[in-house]
Write a protein that holds these residues in place. Structure first.
Motif, PDB file in Angstrom:
ATOM      1  N   MET A   1      23.446  15.468  76.329  1.00 14.97           N
ATOM      2  CA  MET A   1      22.880  16.808  76.456  1.00 14.97           C
ATOM      3  C   MET A   1      23.989  17.820  76.448  1.00 14.97           C
ATOM      4  O   MET A   1      25.169  17.481  76.408  1.00 14.97           O
ATOM      5  N   ALA A   2      23.635  19.038  76.563  1.00 12.27           N
ATOM      6  CA  ALA A   2      24.655  20.084  76.482  1.00 12.27           C
ATOM      7  C   ALA A   2      25.569  20.040  77.698  1.00 12.27           C
ATOM      8  O   ALA A   2      25.103  19.887  78.842  1.00 12.27           O
ATOM      9  N   GLU A   3      26.882  20.108  77.453  1.00 11.19           N
ATOM     10  CA  GLU A   3      27.817  20.140  78.571  1.00 11.19           C
ATOM     11  C   GLU A   3      27.702  21.468  79.274  1.00 11.19           C
ATOM     12  O   GLU A   3      27.243  22.450  78.688  1.00 11.19           O
ATOM     13  N   PRO A   4      28.183  21.523  80.514  1.00 11.53           N
ATOM     14  CA  PRO A   4      28.258  22.854  81.146  1.00 11.53           C
ATOM     15  C   PRO A   4      29.234  23.711  80.359  1.00 11.53           C
ATOM     16  O   PRO A   4      30.321  23.295  80.011  1.00 11.53           O
ATOM     17  N   GLU A   5      28.824  24.909  80.059  1.00 15.79           N
ATOM     18  CA  GLU A   5      29.667  25.783  79.238  1.00 15.79           C
ATOM     19  C   GLU A   5      30.884  26.188  80.022  1.00 15.79           C
ATOM     20  O   GLU A   5      30.816  26.521  81.196  1.00 15.79           O
ATOM     21  N   LEU A   6      32.020  26.170  79.395  1.00 16.17           N
ATOM     22  CA  LEU A   6      33.251  26.601  80.029  1.00 16.17           C
ATOM     23  C   LEU A   6      33.276  28.126  80.084  1.00 16.17           C
ATOM     24  O   LEU A   6      32.936  28.782  79.109  1.00 16.17           O
ATOM     25  N   LEU A   7      33.698  28.628  81.250  1.00 22.97           N
ATOM     26  CA  LEU A   7      33.843  30.068  81.352  1.00 22.97           C
ATOM     27  C   LEU A   7      35.328  30.376  81.324  1.00 22.97           C
ATOM     28  O   LEU A   7      36.079  29.939  82.185  1.00 22.97           O
ATOM     29  N   LEU A   8      35.747  31.134  80.288  1.00 22.89           N
ATOM     30  CA  LEU A   8      37.176  31.425  80.157  1.00 22.89           C
ATOM     31  C   LEU A   8      37.501  32.708  80.909  1.00 22.89           C
ATOM     32  O   LEU A   8      36.703  33.635  80.971  1.00 22.89           O
ATOM     33  N   ASP A   9      38.691  32.720  81.438  1.00 24.45           N
ATOM     34  CA  ASP A   9      39.187  33.910  82.101  1.00 24.45           C
ATOM     35  C   ASP A   9      39.215  35.075  81.111  1.00 24.45           C
ATOM     36  O   ASP A   9      39.678  34.922  79.982  1.00 24.45           O
ATOM     37  N   SER A  10      38.734  36.217  81.529  1.00 21.29           N
ATOM     38  CA  SER A  10      38.718  37.351  80.580  1.00 21.29           C
ATOM     39  C   SER A  10      40.125  37.829  80.285  1.00 21.29           C
ATOM     40  O   SER A  10      40.355  38.518  79.291  1.00 21.29           O
ATOM     41  N   ASN A  11      41.080  37.413  81.139  1.00 21.02           N
ATOM     42  CA  ASN A  11      42.461  37.757  80.814  1.00 21.02           C
ATOM     43  C   ASN A  11      42.903  37.137  79.500  1.00 21.02           C
ATOM     44  O   ASN A  11      43.723  37.698  78.785  1.00 21.02           O
TER      45      ASN A  11
ATOM     46  N   GLU B   1      45.679  18.314  76.894  1.00 19.75           N
ATOM     47  CA  GLU B   1      45.583  16.862  76.912  1.00 19.75           C
ATOM     48  C   GLU B   1      44.296  16.409  77.567  1.00 19.75           C
ATOM     49  O   GLU B   1      44.292  15.544  78.418  1.00 19.75           O
ATOM     50  N   LEU B   2      43.181  17.003  77.247  1.00 17.64           N
ATOM     51  CA  LEU B   2      41.912  16.599  77.868  1.00 17.64           C
ATOM     52  C   LEU B   2      41.101  15.794  76.872  1.00 17.64           C
ATOM     53  O   LEU B   2      40.759  16.281  75.804  1.00 17.64           O
ATOM     54  N   LEU B   3      40.771  14.577  77.223  1.00 14.46           N
ATOM     55  CA  LEU B   3      40.049  13.728  76.286  1.00 14.46           C
ATOM     56  C   LEU B   3      38.588  14.128  76.172  1.00 14.46           C
ATOM     57  O   LEU B   3      37.951  13.903  75.169  1.00 14.46           O
ATOM     58  N   SER B   4      38.048  14.674  77.248  1.00 14.89           N
ATOM     59  CA  SER B   4      36.600  14.912  77.242  1.00 14.89           C
ATOM     60  C   SER B   4      36.240  16.297  76.711  1.00 14.89           C
ATOM     61  O   SER B   4      35.088  16.653  76.643  1.00 14.89           O
ATOM     62  N   LEU B   5      37.246  17.076  76.398  1.00 13.89           N
ATOM     63  CA  LEU B   5      36.936  18.451  75.981  1.00 13.89           C
ATOM     64  C   LEU B   5      36.345  18.455  74.577  1.00 13.89           C
ATOM     65  O   LEU B   5      36.835  17.785  73.665  1.00 13.89           O
ATOM     66  N   ASP B   6      35.291  19.199  74.435  1.00 11.80           N
ATOM     67  CA  ASP B   6      34.614  19.359  73.161  1.00 11.80           C
ATOM     68  C   ASP B   6      35.590  19.885  72.098  1.00 11.80           C
ATOM     69  O   ASP B   6      36.421  20.747  72.376  1.00 11.80           O
ATOM     70  N   ALA B   7      35.490  19.326  70.919  1.00 12.95           N
ATOM     71  CA  ALA B   7      36.461  19.711  69.887  1.00 12.95           C
ATOM     72  C   ALA B   7      36.255  21.129  69.384  1.00 12.95           C
ATOM     73  O   ALA B   7      37.082  21.640  68.632  1.00 12.95           O
TER      74      ALA B   7
END
Lengths: 286, 261
Positions: free
Chosen positions: B1-11, B157-163
């Motif tokens: 299912m959909a992963e939790p969306e990453l929230l990036l720092d607005s900086n 170096e994160l293996l699980s991060l969505d490409a």
């Protein structure tokens, strides 16, 4: 005594008249001057941008309305030079050539000097100074100018063409034809040159060769009704039944390309009647 | 299912995304002006100009020969293709293939091309990679397979991060190609900052090599001209003209424009 009195009286009256006339004359002269100098912008109520755009349109359409260009261009240069920016150099060139046409050497010289200051080593400017010498009929100096350009850059077509037009201006028709032929051997694609050569041949009454030149032009511009019509006229002048039939076909083609070419319509009529009278006379004799 | 969306720092948006865009754009503009300064003049010889025009004339004869009378067409065809002294048969040009080694101007041109285009791209790409490393910059809107991961996620170096989450280096490369249309808007059509066009030219440059082929071009023209026939377009022009009416409407009613404006 009487005559002396009359003479003195006459002089005094004249001097008085002269005084009053002087003031009147000055007033008249300024009125006249103002009328002559009524600028283009005032007469037509246009701004400098419209004048500049009009000049550009004339440049793109290759119009040769030199007097109008001189009027508009002179005012543009003298009054609005700073607003034109980099456009001003091409306007200088355009106005200079128009000024040479109208024998305005003063204006031509000013334009040329400005261009020389800005582009000191340019072949294009050298060609313009050669053209000015041609206009002043100093043909030998002009020839030297063009030879210098050609030594530097043998592929420069403009200088070669100016040399040929010097020969034409001096009335040496056959030499001009010979030079133009040599030029065309190397630069076969120059349509302006082919047209000029056809005109030179027509002047020399060599209609066959003029037809050849016009054929080149018709091939490169198949939809230009004017070349078809000129070719048909040359064929008509050559005469002979075959040429007349060819001429009729080309007049018809010119009309098909442009219905409103009156000259072609008239030519078609003339050729058709000539063919008819020719074939009638052939029938009668043969 | 959909992963939790990453929230990036607005900086990140403020200090990474925008600066990279600016840097790419400015470097492109500088490259354009540098290429103008380093441009060398191309001088053509008289023979080259003349030959190219002759080829054009022959091609026009083939295409538009049907508008001139048959006799004239045959005359010209004879001039070009005659067995003994036709132009295409007679003229042989000295052919010197312009290889990079022998022709010094081509060598300097190639070098200049390399220096102005490839070198800055590599340098700046590397610098951006080093400066802005260790975090994701943006997410591409379409899903990517895992094989793209090592390419697009350089320092992470994160293996699980969505490409789809990419690093700043890939954002830089996206910009290089994406700003092409901006360059043509601002610098005009033929600008030196247009890298993809230059790379295309480099690839097709090997296929063109025009000056070496004058003899071959002549031979090709000779063959083509041999094959052309003359179909006179004016066979039935008079009947065509008679079948239609002349359109002279409104010819004499319009007012002619007078004066300059």
């Amino acid at each position: 005594m009487n005559t002396i009195k009359k003479y003195v009286f006459y002089c005094i009256i004249n001097v008085r008249h002269a005084h009053s006339w002087k003031a009147h004359d000055v007033a008249m002269a300024s009125v006249v001057k103002r009328e002559k100098m009524a600028s283009v912008s005032e007469m037509y109520d246009v701004g400098w941008e419209e004048m500049r755009d009009k000049l550009r349109k004339w440049r793109e359409d290759n119009c040769r309305n030199s007097e109008q260009i001189v009027d508009v261009g002179e005012e543009l240069i003298s009054e609005h030079a700073s607003k034109l920016g980099d456009d001003i150099w091409i306007i200088y060139e355009q106005v200079m050539i128009a000024a040479l046409d109208c024998s305005r050497d003063d204006l031509a010289l000013t334009c040329l000097q400005e261009l020389r200051k800005q582009f000191p080593d340019s072949h294009r400017v050298k060609r313009l100074s050669g053209m000015r010498l041609e206009a002043l009929e100093r043909y030998d100096e002009a020839n030297k100018h063009y030879d210098a350009i050609l030594q530097d850059d043998p592929t420069n077509t403009a200088a070669r063409k100016r040399k040929i037009s010097i020969l034409k201006a001096q009335g040496k028709g056959t030499e001009a034809i010979r030079e133009l032929n040599e030029y065309l051997e190397q630069f076969v694609g120059d349509q302006e040159a082919w047209h000029e050569l056809s005109e030179l041949y027509i002047n020399e009454h060599d209609y066959g060769k003029a037809a050849f030149c016009l054929e080149e032009l018709m091939m490169t511009n198949p939809h230009n009704h004017l070349y078809c019509e000129q070719y048909a006229e040359v064929k008509y002048t050559q005469g002979g039944l075959e040429n007349l039939e060819l001429s009729r076909k080309y007049f018809a083609q010119a009309l098909r390309l442009n219905n409103r070419n009156m000259r072609a319509l008239f030519g078609l009529y003339m050729v058709s009647t000539s063919v008819r009278s020719m074939s009638q006379s052939v029938q009668q004799t043969g | 299912m959909a992963e939790p969306e990453l929230l990036l720092d607005s900086n990140i948006r403020l200090w990474v995304v925008l600066p990279i865009v600016f840097i790419t754009f400015l470097v492109g503009v500088i490259r354009h002006y540098v290429s103008i300064l380093l441009q060398s003049d191309k001088k053509l010889t008289l023979e080259q100009v003349s030959d190219s025009q002759v080829l054009i004339r022959s091609r026009i004869l083939r295409e538009n020969g049907k508008y001139i009378p048959k006799q004239s067409f045959l005359m010209r065809k004879f001039y070009f293709n005659n067995q003994e002294d036709g132009f295409f048969k007679k003229t042989k040009r000295k052919v010197v293939p312009p290889s990079p080694m022998t022709d010094p101007s081509m060598l300097t041109d190639m070098m200049k091309g390399n220096v102005t285009n490839v070198l800055p791209m590599i340098l700046i790409g590397g610098w951006i990679n080093w400066t802005f490393s260790g975090f994701v910059t943006t997410k591409v809107p379409f899903p990517l397979t895992l094989r793209f991961k090592p390419m697009l996620q350089q320092g992470i170096e994160l293996l699980s991060l969505d490409a789809s989450w990419v690093s700043s280096a890939s954002w830089y490369f996206l910009n290089v190609f994406g700003l092409r249309s901006m360059y043509s808007l601002i610098l005009g059509q033929d600008n030196g900052a247009d890298q993809s066009r230059i790379m295309q030219e480099q690839m097709s440059g090997a296929a063109m090599a025009m000056p070496a082929d004058t003899n071959k071009a002549f031979k090709a023209e000779w063959e083509a001209l041999e094959l052309t026939d003359h179909q006179w377009a004016l066979e039935s022009v008079e009947e065509d003209l008679m079948s239609r009416e002349l359109d002279l409407d409104g010819m004499f009613s319009k007012e002619l424009p007078s004066g300059i404006f």
